[in-house]
Design a protein around this motif. Structure first.
Motif, PDB file in Angstrom:
ATOM      1  N   LEU A  54      12.356  11.810  46.143  1.00  0.00           N
ATOM      2  CA  LEU A  54      13.780  12.158  46.141  1.00  0.00           C
ATOM      3  C   LEU A  54      14.365  12.302  47.551  1.00  0.00           C
ATOM      4  O   LEU A  54      15.442  11.747  47.833  1.00  0.00           O
ATOM      5  N   PRO A  55      13.715  13.050  48.468  1.00  0.00           N
ATOM      6  CA  PRO A  55      14.288  13.125  49.820  1.00  0.00           C
ATOM      7  C   PRO A  55      14.400  11.768  50.503  1.00  0.00           C
ATOM      8  O   PRO A  55      15.391  11.485  51.188  1.00  0.00           O
ATOM      9  N   MET A  56      13.375  10.903  50.299  1.00  0.00           N
ATOM     10  CA  MET A  56      13.413   9.578  50.918  1.00  0.00           C
ATOM     11  C   MET A  56      14.575   8.759  50.376  1.00  0.00           C
ATOM     12  O   MET A  56      15.284   8.066  51.132  1.00  0.00           O
ATOM     13  N   GLY A  57      14.796   8.828  49.062  1.00  0.00           N
ATOM     14  CA  GLY A  57      15.894   8.075  48.467  1.00  0.00           C
ATOM     15  C   GLY A  57      17.242   8.534  48.981  1.00  0.00           C
ATOM     16  O   GLY A  57      18.136   7.710  49.249  1.00  0.00           O
ATOM     17  N   VAL A  58      17.409   9.842  49.125  1.00  0.00           N
ATOM     18  CA  VAL A  58      18.666  10.385  49.641  1.00  0.00           C
ATOM     19  C   VAL A  58      18.898   9.924  51.081  1.00  0.00           C
ATOM     20  O   VAL A  58      20.022   9.588  51.474  1.00  0.00           O
ATOM     21  N   VAL A  59      17.833   9.892  51.872  1.00  0.00           N
ATOM     22  CA  VAL A  59      17.948   9.436  53.260  1.00  0.00           C
ATOM     23  C   VAL A  59      18.419   7.983  53.313  1.00  0.00           C
ATOM     24  O   VAL A  59      19.325   7.636  54.094  1.00  0.00           O
ATOM     25  N   TYR A  60      17.850   7.130  52.468  1.00  0.00           N
ATOM     26  CA  TYR A  60      18.244   5.720  52.492  1.00  0.00           C
ATOM     27  C   TYR A  60      19.669   5.530  51.983  1.00  0.00           C
ATOM     28  O   TYR A  60      20.400   4.654  52.467  1.00  0.00           O
ATOM     29  N   LEU A  61      20.094   6.338  51.008  1.00  0.00           N
ATOM     30  CA  LEU A  61      21.483   6.262  50.572  1.00  0.00           C
ATOM     31  C   LEU A  61      22.419   6.675  51.707  1.00  0.00           C
ATOM     32  O   LEU A  61      23.505   6.114  51.869  1.00  0.00           O
ATOM     33  N   LEU A  84      28.365   7.829  46.403  1.00  0.00           N
ATOM     34  CA  LEU A  84      28.114   9.123  45.774  1.00  0.00           C
ATOM     35  C   LEU A  84      27.493   8.991  44.388  1.00  0.00           C
ATOM     36  O   LEU A  84      26.644   9.792  43.999  1.00  0.00           O
ATOM     37  N   ILE A  85      27.910   7.969  43.651  1.00  0.00           N
ATOM     38  CA  ILE A  85      27.338   7.782  42.320  1.00  0.00           C
ATOM     39  C   ILE A  85      25.848   7.476  42.401  1.00  0.00           C
ATOM     40  O   ILE A  85      25.078   7.774  41.500  1.00  0.00           O
ATOM     41  N   GLY A  86      25.426   6.903  43.533  1.00  0.00           N
ATOM     42  CA  GLY A  86      23.999   6.650  43.723  1.00  0.00           C
ATOM     43  C   GLY A  86      23.189   7.927  43.761  1.00  0.00           C
ATOM     44  O   GLY A  86      22.030   7.948  43.340  1.00  0.00           O
ATOM     45  N   LEU A  87      23.790   9.003  44.269  1.00  0.00           N
ATOM     46  CA  LEU A  87      23.107  10.299  44.301  1.00  0.00           C
ATOM     47  C   LEU A  87      22.898  10.858  42.903  1.00  0.00           C
ATOM     48  O   LEU A  87      22.056  11.739  42.695  1.00  0.00           O
ATOM     49  N   VAL A  88      23.674  10.368  41.934  1.00  0.00           N
ATOM     50  CA  VAL A  88      23.502  10.778  40.536  1.00  0.00           C
ATOM     51  C   VAL A  88      22.498   9.865  39.838  1.00  0.00           C
ATOM     52  O   VAL A  88      21.581  10.322  39.135  1.00  0.00           O
ATOM     53  N   ILE A  89      22.656   8.572  40.049  1.00  0.00           N
ATOM     54  CA  ILE A  89      21.815   7.596  39.344  1.00  0.00           C
ATOM     55  C   ILE A  89      20.377   7.624  39.838  1.00  0.00           C
ATOM     56  O   ILE A  89      19.435   7.560  39.032  1.00  0.00           O
ATOM     57  N   PHE A  90      20.176   7.734  41.149  1.00  0.00           N
ATOM     58  CA  PHE A  90      18.823   7.663  41.705  1.00  0.00           C
ATOM     59  C   PHE A  90      17.870   8.696  41.108  1.00  0.00           C
ATOM     60  O   PHE A  90      16.788   8.332  40.621  1.00  0.00           O
ATOM     61  N   PRO A  91      18.174   9.992  41.083  1.00  0.00           N
ATOM     62  CA  PRO A  91      17.219  10.945  40.509  1.00  0.00           C
ATOM     63  C   PRO A  91      17.037  10.781  39.008  1.00  0.00           C
ATOM     64  O   PRO A  91      15.929  10.963  38.483  1.00  0.00           O
ATOM     65  N   SER A 122       7.508   1.999  51.798  1.00  0.00           N
ATOM     66  CA  SER A 122       7.639   1.334  50.501  1.00  0.00           C
ATOM     67  C   SER A 122       9.081   1.354  50.012  1.00  0.00           C
ATOM     68  O   SER A 122       9.618   0.327  49.575  1.00  0.00           O
ATOM     69  N   LEU A 123       9.719   2.531  50.081  1.00  0.00           N
ATOM     70  CA  LEU A 123      11.112   2.606  49.654  1.00  0.00           C
ATOM     71  C   LEU A 123      12.019   1.863  50.632  1.00  0.00           C
ATOM     72  O   LEU A 123      13.056   1.321  50.233  1.00  0.00           O
ATOM     73  N   GLY A 124      11.626   1.823  51.908  1.00  0.00           N
ATOM     74  CA  GLY A 124      12.411   1.080  52.885  1.00  0.00           C
ATOM     75  C   GLY A 124      12.456  -0.402  52.575  1.00  0.00           C
ATOM     76  O   GLY A 124      13.479  -1.064  52.793  1.00  0.00           O
ATOM     77  N   ILE A 125      11.343  -0.930  52.061  1.00  0.00           N
ATOM     78  CA  ILE A 125      11.314  -2.332  51.654  1.00  0.00           C
ATOM     79  C   ILE A 125      12.334  -2.574  50.546  1.00  0.00           C
ATOM     80  O   ILE A 125      13.126  -3.526  50.585  1.00  0.00           O
ATOM     81  N   LEU A 126      12.329  -1.688  49.537  1.00  0.00           N
ATOM     82  CA  LEU A 126      13.281  -1.825  48.432  1.00  0.00           C
ATOM     83  C   LEU A 126      14.709  -1.676  48.923  1.00  0.00           C
ATOM     84  O   LEU A 126      15.628  -2.360  48.445  1.00  0.00           O
ATOM     85  N   PHE A 127      14.907  -0.780  49.867  1.00  0.00           N
ATOM     86  CA  PHE A 127      16.242  -0.579  50.427  1.00  0.00           C
ATOM     87  C   PHE A 127      16.737  -1.858  51.107  1.00  0.00           C
ATOM     88  O   PHE A 127      17.882  -2.278  50.905  1.00  0.00           O
TER      89      PHE A 127
END
Length: 472
Positions: free
Chosen positions: A355-362, A375-382, A279-284
């Protein structure tokens, strides 16, 4: 009855079944209003985007992206499986899961089911979307020929998404390693050139009207429509695994029993945690293509970190759906615990999965974007994920699936996400001209959204405790 007559009768019964299911879940009037609501939203959105100077080609590309994403979600019926359907709808059997009681194979049932979905959503979702473009024909922004072609390619794009996810689910029923290989190949192709991949989708036929382009755009769709049902390896419903106490104890280390339960339900359901990644891969993929297209169409280099962080966070609503898919809300009223504790467990499970999935895609995005920019994505995503959880839990409780056809709820939820997502995406677009200001603004917006998410999360338990007791 002849074989063709049986197949035709089953198709019509599946259509009736789908309609009755949605009207039972959401109410006949509310369900009937939904296509009208979609048409109005599309018309309003195209008008507003036109005021901002957005080209019609960009709007059309965005519509195809949305429809492709929705098709992927619809096609994940193969990943969700019979277990989730039973938990959501109660003790009942849908026709698509009746291969053991009907004189028909599972693969043929899936073929009829896929065609039914294409017809059903063509009527109630895709046609209203295209109808929303009709006013543009009258004002000269879109030709009637392009409108007709749009209708065809939007329908094809939806079918392409549904057939692709169903094919992936079918391959997964045989070999998960093969799925990883397919996804890796697609990822490599996307990194090498996303525009080239688009040429092998129905949307490519909208961009290029030549016969060769039409063949390139629709032949892969036809292949997937055939391959999806054929790829499935039939399995027995009796192969239900018992809950292992050691795994439950391991999962309890993340919180308590209310955290371990949704985690265990996700890991033991059809698709396991892979459906969260899917699901997150689709969004990615959508985010990557969108950033690429914006850069190509406007000559603006958006911030990849802000863009990926925002869109991935908004996509975590699917994770919330997974952690609540097996819930019977009234069941929790029998537990010696408050509903607030249940939602705290859901929240911990939500973040443990997303959260782990989002970090992997970033991290994957770092293959073609500068790491410093991400790097800012690691702040905004969570931070934005906290907001998404709070809004989703507050509005939907244990029934996130109602967002699909509950018009008023869908509208409120869409507005809530747009209030955060839109300004963040604007800051992403302005990053190239004002990087410092955009970064500070994006972080401030994300922190503010997270605060709202925390406040809503604290009120979720008491809100749904009252609603469930009032309904019982």
């Amino acid at each position: 009855m002849t074989n063709s007559g049986f197949t035709g009768g089953l198709f019509w019964r599946m259509l009736i079944e789908e309609f009755r299911m949605h009207t039972s879940l959401f109410g006949t009037r509310r369900f009937a209003v939904f296509p009208v609501f979609i048409m109005i939203v599309v018309t309003g959105a195209t008008w507003l985007l036109g005021l901002t100077g957005t080209s019609m080609d960009t709007v059309v590309a965005g519509i195809h992206l949305v429809v492709f994403f929705f098709g992927l979600q619809v096609g994940t019926a193969g990943l969700i499986g019979r277990d989730a359907m039973r938990d959501v709808l109660g003790d009942m059997t849908l026709l698509v899961f009746s291969a053991r009681t009907l004189p028909i194979s599972l693969r043929r049932l899936l073929s009829i089911f896929l065609i039914k979905d294409l017809v059903y959503y063509f009527l109630f979702f895709l046609t209203p979307i295209v109808t929303g473009f009709v006013p543009l024909v009258f004002v000269g922004e879109l030709s009637a020929t392009n409108l007709a072609l749009l209708w065809l390619t939007v329908t094809g794009t939806f079918a392409f998404g549904a057939a692709m996810s169903l094919t992936v689910a079918g391959v997964a029923s045989r070999s998960r390693g093969a799925v990883l290989a397919i996804l890796a190949a697609l990822g490599a192709g996307f990194i090498a050139g996303p525009v080239e991949l688009v040429a092998y989708t129905p949307y490519g036929s909208y961009l290029d009207r030549s016969m060769a382009a039409v063949a390139n755009g629709f032949v892969p769709l036809l292949v997937l429509l055939v391959a999806g049902p054929l790829a499935f390896e039939p399995s027995s419903d009796r192969s239900v695994r018992r809950i292992e106490s050691d795994r439950f104890k391991q999962l309890r280390s993340l919180g308590d029993g209310m955290t371990a339960r949704p985690l265990l339900e996700v890991t033991r359901s059809s698709g396991s945690v892979w459906k969260v990644a899917f699901s997150l891969g689709i969004l990615f993929a959508v985010a990557a293509l969108l950033l690429d297209r914006v850069a190509a169409a406007t000559y603006i280099e958006p911030s990849a970190g802000i863009g990926f962080g925002t869109l991935l966070a908004l996509g975590t609503f699917t994770t919330y759906n997974w952690v609540t898919q097996s819930d019977d809300p009234r069941e929790y009223l029998r537990y010696p615990t408050e509903i607030g504790a249940v939602f705290r467990g859901k929240r911990r499970a939500f973040f443990a999965l997303s959260l782990p999935m989002g970090v992997v895609y970033l991290a994957v995005a770092g293959l073609w974007y500068p790491v410093s920019e991400l790097l800012i994505g690691l702040v905004i995503f969570p931070l934005v994920s906290v907001y998404v959880y709070g809004v989703t839990a507050y509005l939907t409780g244990f029934s996130a699936s109602e967002l699909l056809f509950e018009t008023s709820l869908f509208a409120a939820y869409g507005v809530a996400l747009a209030m955060v997502g839109t300004p963040l995406l604007v800051t992403s677009l302005s990053y190239s001209t004002a990087p410092t200001t955009s970064t500070v603004t994006a972080i401030a917006l994300s922190v503010g959204a997270a605060v709202v998410g925390v406040l809503l999360s604290r009120r979720v338990g008491s809100r749904w405790q009252r609603k469930l007791r009032a309904e019982s």
